[in-house]
Design a protein around this motif. Structure first.
Motif, PDB file in Angstrom:
ATOM      1  N   ILE B 114       0.735  -1.251  -0.093  1.00 53.03           N
ATOM      2  CA  ILE B 114      -0.119   0.004   0.072  1.00 53.03           C
ATOM      3  C   ILE B 114       0.924   1.447   0.086  1.00 53.03           C
ATOM      4  N   GLU B 115       2.138   1.322   0.638  1.00 52.80           N
ATOM      5  CA  GLU B 115       2.691   2.326   1.096  1.00 52.80           C
ATOM      6  C   GLU B 115       3.517   2.891  -0.284  1.00 52.80           C
ATOM      7  N   THR B 116       3.861   1.700  -1.033  1.00 56.15           N
ATOM      8  CA  THR B 116       4.718   1.904  -2.401  1.00 56.15           C
ATOM      9  C   THR B 116       3.497   2.546  -3.400  1.00 56.15           C
ATOM     10  N   ASN B 117       2.380   1.971  -3.268  1.00 51.00           N
ATOM     11  CA  ASN B 117       1.455   2.454  -4.241  1.00 51.00           C
ATOM     12  C   ASN B 117       0.907   3.784  -3.842  1.00 51.00           C
ATOM     13  N   ILE B 118       0.939   4.216  -2.772  1.00 53.45           N
ATOM     14  CA  ILE B 118       0.646   5.898  -2.389  1.00 53.45           C
ATOM     15  C   ILE B 118       1.732   6.518  -2.871  1.00 53.45           C
ATOM     16  N   SER B 119       3.130   6.141  -2.700  1.00 52.27           N
ATOM     17  CA  SER B 119       4.067   6.971  -3.017  1.00 52.27           C
ATOM     18  C   SER B 119       4.087   7.099  -4.626  1.00 52.27           C
TER      19      SER B 119
END
Lengths: 279, 295
Positions: B114-119
Motif C-alpha cells: 500500500i505504501e509503495t502504491n501511495i508514493s
C-alpha cells in the motif's frame, strides 16, 4: 493479616480469617510475580533464556547486569510493554497474583493499570503538570474534577514533590528540571494507583543529587508498592534493594537477598561483575 | 613527540582548503539566486500585465466578454466551494489512512504494498486524475461537472501527498510519549487521540494546507472534467456548476489572441491566485512556528 483476607472478599469469622491469612502467607506469601521458564525471542535473537524468578510484595527487587543482558527486556515483559517491539515471541509463564499475564485472557490495559512504569528517560507529556498526573485517571474514565484534584495532590505528595510543584500545576512539565520530571513521572505512575511499579534505570539520566532523591523516594514507596528496578548502578542496587537478580546473557545467574549477593555471592560470575571485573 | 605533519605543507593545504570552501559556497549561492531570479521575472511580468486591471470591481464583478467590465467573483466563489470539499475529504480520509498505516497496520507485505502504491500515486500526472474524476464522478456517479465532482477529483489528487506527510508527522512523535501512555493502561486509540495526534497536529495541518494550495492551483484535471469559464451563475451548492481561478487564467490566456486585454485580465487573476496561495502558506508557517512542540 486480616487485610489480605478482606481484600479477597472472604466473609469469615475473625479467627478463621487469621488462620486463612496465615495459610496464604506461608504458602504463596507475598509473591507478586512468579516467572516460570520464561523464554523470549526478538526475531531470531534469544534474549531471555529460561528465566525463573519470584518477586516479592512490598520489597525493592533490583535487576543488575551488563548492557544487553536482558534486564530491560525482562522488566518490560512484566507489563508486556515488550510487545511494542515487532516480532517478539515468548514461551513459559509469568503469573501475576495467580494470573498468567502471558495468557490470551489477560488484557494488557488491565495489567498496566495494576503495574505502573517509570522509564529511563523522564518522559512527561507536553502538557501541564496537572494534566500529566490526571492523564492516567482520565483514560480510566474519571471525569469528576474534584476527585481528579484529589488524585493529583495525593500522587504528587506520594512522590514527595507536592511542595515544590503545588503553585505550578498549570505550567508545562517541560519547564521542570530532569530530576523533577522523573519524580513527576513517578507521581504520574502513582495516579493510576498500581500495586507494582516497574522502574527501568530511572536515575541513569539524572545528576547525583536527583538520583539520591529518587532513591529516598523508592525507600518510601516500598511501604505501599512492590518495586522492581533495573539499574546499571550496583551501588544503587546495594543501597536500596531487598533482593537482587543478576542477569547475564539473557539468563538469571543468581537471585538472592541483596546482602548475600553483595557480600557473599555463590556464583563466580556474580562476584566478578559486582567487583567490577567486567561490565 | 615526533611531528608527523610537515608544517609548511600543512599551511599550504590549509589555504587551498579554505579557498575551496569559499568557491563551493559561491556555487550554491548562485543556484539559489537562479531560482529567485526566474521567479522575480515572472512576478514582475505578471504584476506589470495585471495590476492596472486589479481593482475592487474586478474582484466582485461577474464574468463578461468586455474586458473593462469582467470580474472574477464566480471563479473566486468556485475555488472557495472546491476548498470546502477538499479540506474535510482530504483531512478525514488522509489522516485516517495515515493513522491506520503508521499506527495500526502490522509491518508486512500488505503494508509496504500500500505504501509503495501511495508514493507512486503522488507522482501520477494530474491530468490522469482528471480522467479518473471524469469517469467516476462526472459519468459513473452522474454528478456532472459540478463543485462536488471537481472537489473530489482534486481531493484524490492531493491525498497521496497528504497521507505521506501525515505519516511523517505521526512518525516524528517520539516513541517515549506513546510508551508513557501505554504504560498507564491506555488503549491504542486513547494514546492516539490524547498523545500522538495532538503532538502531530501542527505538522499534519501544515502538510494539509500545503496540499490544499496545490489543489487550488491545479488546472489540468479541471479542464478534463470540462469545467467551463462561461457566463454561468455563481455556484451556491455542491451540485452547481462552477469555474475556478486557474481555469479562468487558462481561458483568458487562451483567448488573449482574440482580445489583447484578456492577457491583462489573466495577469490580474494570477495576482489574486498567488496572493491566496501566499496567504495559505503563511498560515501554514504560522501554525508550524506557533504550535510546534518541543519534546
Amino acid at each position: 493479616m486480616g487485610v489480605i483476607a478482606n481484600k479477597m472478599g472472604l466473609q469469615v469469622n475473625p479467627t478463621a480469617k487469621e488462620s486463612i491469612a496465615k495459610k496464604i502467607n506461608t504458602q504463596k506469601n507475598n509473591i507478586v510475580y512468579d516467572t516460570k521458564e520464561l523464554n523470549l525471542w526478538y526475531g531470531h535473537t534469544h534474549a531471555l533464556k529460561n528465566i525463573n524468578l519470584e518477586i516479592h510484595e512490598k520489597e525493592v527487587t533490583a535487576i543488575i547486569g551488563p548492557s544487553g543482558c536482558g534486564k530491560s527486556t525482562y522488566i518490560k515483559t512484566l507489563n508486556r510493554m515488550v510487545e511494542l517491539v515487532p516480532g517478539v515471541r515468548t514461551t513459559g509463564s509469568i503469573s501475576y497474583k495467580g494470573n498468567n499475564i502471558l495468557g490470551k485472557t489477560m488484557k494488557v490495559e488491565d495489567l498496566r493499570t495494576k503495574v505502573g512504569m517509570v522509564f529511563q528517560k523522564p518522559n512527561p507529556f507536553p502538557k501541564s503538570i496537572y494534566e500529566n498526573i490526571a492523564y492516567g485517571p482520565k483514560i480510566h474514565g474519571i471525569r469528576n474534577k474534584k476527585l481528579l484534584d484529589q488524585i493529583v495532590e495525593r500522587s504528587l505528595r506520594g512522590a514527595y514533590i507536592w511542595d515544590e510543584l503545588k503553585d505550578r500545576l498549570n505550567e508545562n512539565a517541560f519547564g521542570l528540571s530532569g530530576g523533577q520530571q522523573q519524580r513527576l513521572c513517578i507521581a504520574r505512575a502513582l495516579a493510576i494507583q498500581p500495586d507494582v511499579i516497574l522502574m527501568d534505570e530511572p536515575t541513569s539520566a539524572l545528576d547525583p543529587k536527583s538520583t539520591l532523591k529518587i532513591e529516598e523516594l523508592v525507600q518510601e514507596l516500598k511501604k505501599d508498592y512492590s518495586i522492581i528496578m533495573v539499574t546499571h548502578n550496583m551501588q544503587q542496587a546495594a543501597r536500596i534493594s531487598d533482593r537482587t537478580a543478576f542477569f547475564l546473557n539473557g539468563e538469571v545467574v543468581e537471585f538472592d537477598n541483596t546482602n548475600k549477593i553483595f557480600s557473599n555471592p555463590s556464583d563466580k560470575r556474580t562476584e566478578d561483575y559486582i567487583s567490577g571485573r567486567f561490565g | 613527540m615526533i611531528k608527523q605533519f610537515d608544517e609548511t605543507q600543512l599551511k599550504n593545504r590549509m589555504n587551498s582548503r579554505v579557498r575551496n570552501n569559499r568557491i563551493w559556497k559561491f556555487i550554491f549561492f548562485l543556484s539559489t539566486l537562479f531560482g529567485l531570479f526566474v521567479l522575480a521575472i515572472l512576478m514582475i511580468r505578471v504584476v506589470m500585465d495585471g495590476i492596472s486591471f486589479l481593482h475592487m470591481d474586478f474582484l466582485t464583478g461577474r464574468l463578461s466578454t468586455d474586458p473593462d467590465r469582467a470580474g472574477i467573483m464566480g471563479a473566486l466563489l468556485g475555488t472557495v466551494w472546491v476548498v470546502l470539499v477538499v479540506i474535510p475529504v482530504t483531512l478525514i480520509v488522509g489522516v485516517g489512512t495515515a493513522i491506520y498505516l503508521e499506527l495500526y497496520a502490522k509491518r508486512g507485505k500488505f503494508k509496504s504494498f500500500i505504501e509503495t502504491n501511495i508514493s507512486n500515486l503522488a507522482g501520477v500526472p494530474s491530468i490522469v486524475y482528471g480522467l479518473l474524476g471524469l469517469t467516476v464522478f462526472v459519468r459513473m456517479m452522474d454528478f456532472g461537472n459540478v463543485v462536488l465532482a471537481g472537489g473530489l477529483t482534486l481531493s484524490l489528487l492531493v491525498l497521496p501527498i497528504l497521507i505521506v506527510s501525515a505519516q511523517e508527522a505521526l512518525r516524528a512523535v517520539p516513541g517515549h510519549l506513546a510508551e508513557a501512555s501505554y504504560g498507564m493502561g491506555a488503549t491504542k486509540w486513547q494514546t492516539i487521540r490524547r498523545v500522538i495526534l495532538p503532538a502531530a497536529l501542527p505538522s499534519i495541518l501544515t502538510g494539509s494546507i500545503l496540499s490544499l494550495s496545490r489543489a487550488i492551483g491545479e488546472t489540468a484535471p479541471l479542464t478534463v472534467l470540462g469545467i467551463p469559464a462561461l457566463l454561468i451563475p455563481f455556484p451556491e451548492g455542491l451540485f452547481d456548476t462552477f469555474t475556478a481561478l486557474p481555469m479562468q487564467i487558462y481561458y483568458w490566456t487562451l483567448d488573449s489572441s482574440l482580445v489583447a486585454e484578456y492577457a491583462n485580465l489573466a495577469g490580474a487573476t494570477i495576482i489574486v491566485l498567488l496572493a491566496l496561495l501566499f496567504l495559505l502558506n503563511s498560515v501554514a508557517i504560522f501554525i508550524r512556528n506557533k504550535f510546534q512542540h518541543r519534546y
